[in-house]
Motif scaffolding. Structure first.
Motif, short mmCIF file in Angstrom:
data_model
loop_
_atom_site.label_atom_id
_atom_site.label_comp_id
_atom_site.label_asym_id
_atom_site.label_seq_id
_atom_site.Cartn_x
_atom_site.Cartn_y
_atom_site.Cartn_z
N VAL A 45 14.24 36.04 -1.56
CA VAL A 45 12.89 36.27 -2.04
C VAL A 45 12.49 37.69 -1.66
CG1 VAL A 45 10.48 35.53 -1.90
CG2 VAL A 45 12.31 33.83 -1.77
N PHE A 46 11.98 38.44 -2.63
CA PHE A 46 11.55 39.81 -2.40
C PHE A 46 10.05 39.94 -2.62
CE2 PHE A 46 15.96 40.14 -3.81
CZ PHE A 46 16.51 40.89 -2.78
N TYR A 47 9.37 40.48 -1.62
CA TYR A 47 7.95 40.80 -1.74
C TYR A 47 7.74 42.31 -1.79
CZ TYR A 47 7.00 35.89 -0.91
OH TYR A 47 6.95 34.53 -1.02
N GLY A 48 8.81 43.08 -1.80
CA GLY A 48 8.72 44.53 -1.79
C GLY A 48 8.90 45.18 -3.15
N ILE A 49 8.73 44.41 -4.20
CA ILE A 49 8.77 44.96 -5.56
C ILE A 49 7.35 44.81 -6.10
CG2 ILE A 49 9.78 44.83 -7.86
CD1 ILE A 49 12.29 43.69 -6.53
N TYR A 50 6.76 45.96 -6.44
CA TYR A 50 5.34 45.99 -6.75
C TYR A 50 5.07 46.35 -8.21
CZ TYR A 50 5.26 46.18 -1.68
OH TYR A 50 5.48 45.91 -0.35
N PHE A 51 4.03 45.69 -8.75
CA PHE A 51 3.57 45.92 -10.11
C PHE A 51 2.05 45.97 -10.08
CE2 PHE A 51 7.35 43.23 -10.17
CZ PHE A 51 8.18 43.85 -11.08
N ASP A 52 1.45 46.71 -11.00
CA ASP A 52 0.00 46.62 -11.17
C ASP A 52 -0.32 45.27 -11.79
OD1 ASP A 52 -0.73 49.15 -10.16
OD2 ASP A 52 -0.31 50.11 -12.09
N THR A 53 -1.54 44.80 -11.57
CA THR A 53 -1.98 43.53 -12.13
C THR A 53 -1.80 43.52 -13.65
OG1 THR A 53 -3.59 43.25 -10.35
CG2 THR A 53 -3.94 41.94 -12.35
N GLY A 54 -1.13 42.49 -14.13
CA GLY A 54 -0.93 42.32 -15.56
C GLY A 54 0.09 43.25 -16.20
N LYS A 55 0.82 44.00 -15.40
CA LYS A 55 1.80 44.97 -15.91
C LYS A 55 3.20 44.63 -15.42
CE LYS A 55 -1.50 47.98 -17.16
NZ LYS A 55 -1.98 48.12 -18.44
N ALA A 56 4.20 45.15 -16.14
CA ALA A 56 5.60 44.91 -15.77
C ALA A 56 6.32 46.19 -15.35
CB ALA A 56 6.34 44.25 -16.93
N LYS A 100 6.33 49.82 -9.65
CA LYS A 100 5.66 50.93 -8.96
C LYS A 100 6.66 51.66 -8.05
CE LYS A 100 1.31 50.24 -7.82
NZ LYS A 100 0.05 49.67 -7.29
N PRO A 101 6.45 52.96 -7.85
CA PRO A 101 7.39 53.77 -7.06
C PRO A 101 7.66 53.24 -5.65
CG PRO A 101 5.81 55.19 -8.17
CD PRO A 101 5.36 53.77 -8.40
N GLU A 102 6.67 52.62 -5.03
CA GLU A 102 6.87 52.12 -3.66
C GLU A 102 7.86 50.95 -3.58
OE1 GLU A 102 2.54 50.87 -4.77
OE2 GLU A 102 3.90 52.51 -5.23
N SER A 103 8.36 50.51 -4.73
CA SER A 103 9.38 49.46 -4.78
C SER A 103 10.78 50.02 -4.52
CB SER A 103 9.36 48.79 -6.15
OG SER A 103 8.07 48.32 -6.46
N GLY A 104 10.92 51.33 -4.52
CA GLY A 104 12.22 51.98 -4.38
C GLY A 104 13.10 51.49 -3.24
N PRO A 105 12.56 51.39 -2.02
CA PRO A 105 13.41 50.94 -0.91
C PRO A 105 13.99 49.53 -1.12
CG PRO A 105 11.47 52.02 -0.06
CD PRO A 105 11.26 51.87 -1.54
N THR A 106 13.18 48.62 -1.66
CA THR A 106 13.67 47.26 -1.90
C THR A 106 14.75 47.26 -2.98
OG1 THR A 106 11.56 46.31 -1.22
CG2 THR A 106 13.00 44.92 -2.58
N LEU A 107 14.52 47.99 -4.06
CA LEU A 107 15.53 48.08 -5.12
C LEU A 107 16.82 48.69 -4.59
CD1 LEU A 107 13.21 49.24 -8.01
CD2 LEU A 107 14.41 47.05 -7.89
N SER A 108 16.72 49.67 -3.72
CA SER A 108 17.91 50.30 -3.13
C SER A 108 18.71 49.31 -2.29
CB SER A 108 17.52 51.50 -2.27
OG SER A 108 17.01 52.53 -3.09
N GLU A 109 18.03 48.48 -1.53
CA GLU A 109 18.72 47.47 -0.71
C GLU A 109 19.36 46.40 -1.60
OE1 GLU A 109 19.42 47.51 2.66
OE2 GLU A 109 18.63 49.54 2.47
N MET A 110 18.68 46.03 -2.67
CA MET A 110 19.27 45.08 -3.61
C MET A 110 20.56 45.66 -4.18
SD MET A 110 15.81 43.86 -5.64
CE MET A 110 16.55 42.56 -6.66
N ALA A 111 20.48 46.92 -4.61
CA ALA A 111 21.65 47.58 -5.19
C ALA A 111 22.76 47.72 -4.16
CB ALA A 111 21.26 48.95 -5.73
N LYS A 112 22.41 48.01 -2.94
CA LYS A 112 23.41 48.13 -1.86
C LYS A 112 24.18 46.83 -1.70
CE LYS A 112 23.61 49.35 3.07
NZ LYS A 112 22.78 49.76 4.22
N TRP A 113 23.45 45.70 -1.69
CA TRP A 113 24.13 44.41 -1.57
C TRP A 113 24.99 44.14 -2.80
CZ3 TRP A 113 24.55 39.93 -4.29
CH2 TRP A 113 25.22 38.89 -3.65
N LEU A 114 24.46 44.41 -3.98
CA LEU A 114 25.22 44.18 -5.21
C LEU A 114 26.50 45.02 -5.25
CD1 LEU A 114 22.19 43.92 -7.62
CD2 LEU A 114 23.93 42.13 -7.30
#
Length: 124
Positions: A16-27, A30-44
């Motif tokens: 479960v990831f809570y570090g991926i951010y979106f504005d309300t009602g948008k897909a 947001k840039p502050e999601s970068g570290p979480t996406l990087s860790e996901m990619a690292k594991w993959l």
């Protein structure tokens, strides 16, 4: 972290990831999601034989059909980021959304709704 992802995937088949951010009602991610996406990619990258589903979740604010589409669009945005920015092969990732239909907390207050707004990576 990639280490925590490995532990969660190993013990429960999902993370479960809570570090991926979106504005309300948008897909749009947001840039502050970068570290979480990087860790996901690292594991993959470290687990090149693994295939996963990226599952989007929303809270129950608003119409269910809107939230279902929004959750699918958000999952697709995460897949696009992992493939486009991190070089993960598209055939390893699937995007799905379940909207508000799999809550992990009550939707009666903001703290519960925040827990329900999440992205999960599920081993397939």
């Amino acid at each position: 972290s990639a280490d925590q992802i490995a532990k969660d995937i190993g013990s429960g088949g999902k993370v479960v990831f809570y570090g991926i951010y979106f504005d309300t009602g948008k897909a749009t991610i947001k840039p502050e999601s970068g570290p979480t996406l990087s860790e996901m990619a690292k594991w993959l990258k470290a687990n090149a034989g693994s295939k996963v589903y990226i599952i989007g979740h929303t809270d129950m604010q608003g119409a269910a059909d809107h939230n279902l589409k929004l959750s699918r669009d958000r999952a697709a945005s995460v897949v696009a980021a992992l493939t486009g920015q991190h070089g993960i092969a598209k055939d390893r990732l699937g995007a799905e959304g379940v909207g508000p239909f799999a809550p992990v907390a009550s939707n009666v207050d903001e703290s519960g709704r925040a827990k329900n707004r999440r992205v999960e990576m599920v081993l397939r």
